[in-house]
Write an enzyme that holds these catalytic residues in place. Structure first.
Site, PDB file in Angstrom:
ATOM      1  N   CYS A 109      63.797  11.267 -15.750  1.00 59.50           N
ATOM      2  CA  CYS A 109      65.025  11.532 -16.518  1.00 59.50           C
ATOM      3  C   CYS A 109      65.331  13.013 -16.729  1.00 59.50           C
ATOM      4  O   CYS A 109      66.412  13.347 -17.194  1.00 59.50           O
ATOM      5  CB  CYS A 109      64.959  10.814 -17.868  1.00 59.50           C
ATOM      6  SG  CYS A 109      63.777  11.559 -19.008  1.00 59.50           S
TER       7      CYS A 109
ATOM      8  N   PHE B 121      51.112  19.083 -14.019  1.00 55.23           N
ATOM      9  CA  PHE B 121      52.306  19.788 -13.555  1.00 55.23           C
ATOM     10  C   PHE B 121      53.034  20.546 -14.669  1.00 55.23           C
ATOM     11  O   PHE B 121      54.204  20.864 -14.536  1.00 55.23           O
ATOM     12  CB  PHE B 121      53.272  18.838 -12.830  1.00 55.23           C
ATOM     13  CG  PHE B 121      52.594  17.973 -11.812  1.00 55.23           C
ATOM     14  CD1 PHE B 121      52.103  18.538 -10.642  1.00 55.23           C
ATOM     15  CD2 PHE B 121      52.412  16.629 -12.027  1.00 55.23           C
ATOM     16  CE1 PHE B 121      51.458  17.747  -9.697  1.00 55.23           C
ATOM     17  CE2 PHE B 121      51.761  15.831 -11.089  1.00 55.23           C
ATOM     18  CZ  PHE B 121      51.289  16.392  -9.925  1.00 55.23           C
TER      19      PHE B 121
ATOM     20  N   THR C  62      47.146  25.724 -15.320  1.00 55.48           N
ATOM     21  CA  THR C  62      46.354  26.616 -14.473  1.00 55.48           C
ATOM     22  C   THR C  62      47.112  27.907 -14.196  1.00 55.48           C
ATOM     23  O   THR C  62      46.529  28.990 -14.181  1.00 55.48           O
ATOM     24  CB  THR C  62      45.960  25.909 -13.163  1.00 55.48           C
ATOM     25  OG1 THR C  62      45.177  24.748 -13.498  1.00 55.48           O
ATOM     26  CG2 THR C  62      45.154  26.819 -12.262  1.00 55.48           C
TER      27      THR C  62
ATOM     28  N   CYS D 114      60.054  15.605 -16.829  1.00 58.05           N
ATOM     29  CA  CYS D 114      59.959  14.199 -16.443  1.00 58.05           C
ATOM     30  C   CYS D 114      60.687  13.978 -15.116  1.00 58.05           C
ATOM     31  O   CYS D 114      61.862  14.337 -14.970  1.00 58.05           O
ATOM     32  CB  CYS D 114      60.566  13.315 -17.533  1.00 58.05           C
ATOM     33  SG  CYS D 114      60.504  11.548 -17.138  1.00 58.05           S
TER      34      CYS D 114
ATOM     35  N   ASP E 285      38.701  26.395 -16.187  1.00 60.08           N
ATOM     36  CA  ASP E 285      39.787  25.505 -15.781  1.00 60.08           C
ATOM     37  C   ASP E 285      39.298  24.062 -15.716  1.00 60.08           C
ATOM     38  O   ASP E 285      38.108  23.812 -15.556  1.00 60.08           O
ATOM     39  CB  ASP E 285      40.339  25.928 -14.419  1.00 60.08           C
ATOM     40  CG  ASP E 285      41.711  25.328 -14.122  1.00 60.08           C
ATOM     41  OD1 ASP E 285      42.450  25.026 -15.088  1.00 60.08           O
ATOM     42  OD2 ASP E 285      42.048  25.177 -12.943  1.00 60.08           O
ATOM     43  N   GLU E 286      40.227  23.122 -15.821  1.00 52.14           N
ATOM     44  CA  GLU E 286      39.951  21.682 -15.759  1.00 52.14           C
ATOM     45  C   GLU E 286      38.839  21.289 -16.737  1.00 52.14           C
ATOM     46  O   GLU E 286      37.908  20.554 -16.406  1.00 52.14           O
ATOM     47  CB  GLU E 286      39.597  21.258 -14.329  1.00 52.14           C
ATOM     48  CG  GLU E 286      40.677  21.553 -13.309  1.00 52.14           C
ATOM     49  CD  GLU E 286      41.965  20.750 -13.493  1.00 52.14           C
ATOM     50  OE1 GLU E 286      42.019  19.849 -14.355  1.00 52.14           O
ATOM     51  OE2 GLU E 286      42.932  21.046 -12.764  1.00 52.14           O
ATOM     52  N   ALA E 287      38.964  21.763 -17.963  1.00 52.09           N
ATOM     53  CA  ALA E 287      37.929  21.561 -18.983  1.00 52.09           C
ATOM     54  C   ALA E 287      37.670  20.089 -19.286  1.00 52.09           C
ATOM     55  O   ALA E 287      36.574  19.727 -19.719  1.00 52.09           O
ATOM     56  CB  ALA E 287      38.315  22.294 -20.264  1.00 52.09           C
TER      57      ALA E 287
END
Length: 190
Positions: free
Chosen positions: A152, A23, A27, A149, A92-94
């Site tokens: 927090c 997140f 990408t 996060c 992507d997503e190596a």
């Protein structure tokens, strides 16, 4: 990112790594760079691991549903077979690729190709993930992105797995399984 001027006219390749937690926008940044390369009329080829079917079987899709067409592949050597006359290659997503990926990226960069790789730098246990550490060592340019996060509101660089009972390193999921956390909230595990 600084690009050296090309005085000699020869094509110089490079390796760019975009890394961070889930997140964090990895990408999204990869798609942005690849679309800009296409606007510049560069030939672009895009690859992703075949096992990543979270949003789409073929497209690379960011969490906010921005997408770009890619070729799903089983192993990194396939990139050498399918890259064609590409000026720019996106991966992507190596973290899900095999241990040949750093060498494949090196070979492509030596051919004068700009290689842009995105992936998680740490797994859910906070350990270096897959081939990303090796790619970081070989990279000409590194972009580390951060999420926010959820506990927090501070900068998050950890991917916290909400289902602690499953210890498999590869567990595809989204917000149902993972959430971004800062160091403090990650280690509190609450």
């Amino acid at each position: 990112m600084f690009i050296e001027p090309n005085i000699s006219g020869e094509r110089r390749g490079s390796i760019e790594v975009i890394c961070g937690s889930m997140f964090s926008g990895k990408t999204e940044e990869l798609i942005r760079r690849l679309k800009r390369a296409k606007i510049a009329n560069l030939r672009v080829e895009i690859f992703k691991p075949k096992l990543d079917v979270r949003y789409d079987v073929q497209n690379i899709v960011s969490h906010d549903t921005n997408a770009i067409l890619s070729s799903p592949i089983d192993n990194s050597q396939t990139i050498l077979l399918l890259h064609g006359e590409a000026d720019v290659i996106g991966i992507d997503e190596a973290q899900f690729f095999d241990d040949q990926l750093p060498e494949v990226c090196d070979q492509l960069a030596l051919k004068g190709i700009r290689v842009i790789v995105a992936g998680l730098d740490m797994d859910f246990t906070g350990k270096p993930f897959g081939q990303i550490p090796f790619l970081l060592a070989k990279a000409d340019y590194i972009t580390k992105l951060h999420a926010i996060c959820v506990k927090c509101g501070h900068i998050a660089n950890y991917s916290y797995r909400r289902q602690q009972h499953n210890s498999a390193q590869f567990l595809l999921g989204e917000k149902d399984l993972y959430e971004p956390r800062c160091r403090k909230c990650y280690y509190e595990k609450a």
